[in-house]
Design an enzyme around this catalytic site. Structure first.
Site, PDB file in Angstrom:
ATOM      1  N   CYS A   1       0.698  -1.231  -0.037  1.00 50.05           N
ATOM      2  CA  CYS A   1       0.027  -0.069  -0.041  1.00 50.05           C
ATOM      3  C   CYS A   1       0.908   1.154  -0.019  1.00 50.05           C
ATOM      4  O   CYS A   1       0.631   2.135  -0.754  1.00 50.05           O
ATOM      5  CB  CYS A   1      -1.051  -0.007   1.147  1.00 50.05           C
ATOM      6  SG  CYS A   1      -0.346  -0.677   2.761  1.00 50.05           S
TER       7      CYS A   1
ATOM      8  N   HIS B   1      -2.637   6.326   4.483  1.00 48.97           N
ATOM      9  CA  HIS B   1      -1.229   6.321   4.855  1.00 48.97           C
ATOM     10  C   HIS B   1      -0.913   7.661   4.525  1.00 48.97           C
ATOM     11  O   HIS B   1      -1.043   8.248   3.506  1.00 48.97           O
ATOM     12  CB  HIS B   1      -0.611   5.242   4.349  1.00 48.97           C
ATOM     13  CG  HIS B   1      -0.774   3.803   4.624  1.00 48.97           C
ATOM     14  ND1 HIS B   1      -1.533   3.592   5.753  1.00 48.97           N
ATOM     15  CD2 HIS B   1      -0.538   2.771   4.248  1.00 48.97           C
ATOM     16  CE1 HIS B   1      -1.502   2.089   6.015  1.00 48.97           C
ATOM     17  NE2 HIS B   1      -0.928   1.733   4.928  1.00 48.97           N
TER      18      HIS B   1
END
Ligand code: A2P
Length: 330
Positions: free
Chosen positions: A126, A234
């Protein structure tokens, strides 16, 4: 066309179904797969209910595309069996990413590494996905020599159990622990497992996968991964040392022109990317674009994206769309 989602009851699997709906995959023959604990559960897709089946049963249904997000063990065991049956496997786990004959794909950057014969395609980590989206146009223009990466990773990257841990800790109730420590009012420099070189597996993925996606093993990369009590996405601070001179104006232009990137960088108005802004979006947000005044030819940027979307589900669905566009799957 038959599309199987292996891990359909998980956080990423759930978003995969949502992204497939948003992108109009209404005519597919959907197969939803999870562990034996979930077999028989119902999942809604385009107002129709689908019953969760076991992976062995899904093999017999001979899907054209199987998107896996059920952990490395499941992928290692089952992806080759699906592939042998002529299925294209798009795997979100880390199991196959570094195999030389398995393309590691961010469609905006290296979709052309997929051929009709490629049967297992790996979806990158990710954090790697959102970072290389910003790095690729800059590497093409100025050639990157070295990266110093610090990530601030959301608990959703760990899965359902970690989100529950944070929610329960906020409510002050006893909880099953996904992490070795409380995550509420805390953070830790520990993503994945520790390796013999002192780095964590999540840190090593950023090094290895970035080199593979940008096709440049000469890149010097060091990284620190931090887990933070955030659920929206994130965030990554990257210090980039280039081979060639750059201008901030051109960096902004290159990033703005990259499909899938939104530049949010108006500090006079406190405008910069944050997890709250990225949540539920497919784009990667870049801001805090500034020259590193301590080192010539170096730049600092801040990159934020919804790790369940572009960092996982959206990227995997984009790969499926590429297979269909290229008529590799009919
Ligand atoms: P289940 O919900 O039945 O446990 P997350 O990473 O968000 O925790 O999700 C993991 C996903 O992978 C879930 O859908 C989980 O199903 C699924 N899964 C775990 N083990 C297997 C397995 N052996 N076969 C198929 N799916 C699995």
């Amino acid at each position: 066309m038959k599309i199987a989602i292996v891990g359909a009851t998980g956080l990423v699997g759930n978003i995969m179904l949502k992204v497939l709906e948003e992108r109009g995959f209404s005519a597919i023959d959907l197969i939803v797969v999870a562990s034996s604990a979930s077999v028989g559960k119902k999942i809604k897709y385009f107002e129709k209910e689908y019953e969760v089946i076991a992976v062995e049963e899904a093999i017999n249904k001979k899907p054209d595309i199987a998107i896996f997000s059920a952990g490395s063990e499941t992928s290692l065991k089952y992806a080759p069996i699906f592939a042998e049956n002529g299925c294209f496997v798009i795997d979100n786990s880390s199991a196959w990413r570094m195999y030389p004959n398995v393309p590691l794909v961010v469609p905006e950057i290296n979709a052309s590494s997929i051929t009709k014969e490629t049967k297992i395609i790996a979806n990158p980590n990710c954090s790697t996905i959102q970072m290389v989206m910003a790095l690729a146009p800059l590497h093409n223009a100025y050639k990157i020599n070295r990266l110093v990466i610090s990530t601030y990773q959301s608990v959703t990257g760990t899965g359902v159990k970690a989100v529950k841990q944070l929610e329960n800790e906020i409510k002050g109730i006893n909880t099953e622990m996904a992490y070795p420590y409380p995550i509420h009012k805390n953070l830790f420099p520990h993503g994945g497992s520790f390796l013999s070189n002192g780095y964590t597996s999540e840190e090593q993925k950023l090094v290895d996968e970035t080199r593979k996606i940008l096709s440049d093993n000469s890149l010097r990369i060091t990284s620190t991964v931090v887990r933070v009590p955030v659920t929206g996405g994130h965030s990554i601070a990257v210090n980039i040392e280039f081979e060639n001179d750059f201008t901030i104006d051109n960096v902004r232009k290159l990033l703005s022109e990259m499909h899938g990137i939104i530049v949010l960088d108006d500090v006079a108005n406190n405008s910069y990317p944050m997890p709250l802004i990225s949540e539920g979006k497919d784009e990667v947000f870049v801001g805090r674009i500034r020259r590193d005044e301590s080192n010539p030819k170096s730049l600092n940027i801040w990159i934020v994206a919804d790790n369940l979307r572009k960092g996982a589900a959206t990227n995997a669905v984009q790969i499926a769309q590429y297979l269909i566009e290229k008529a590799f799957v009919k």
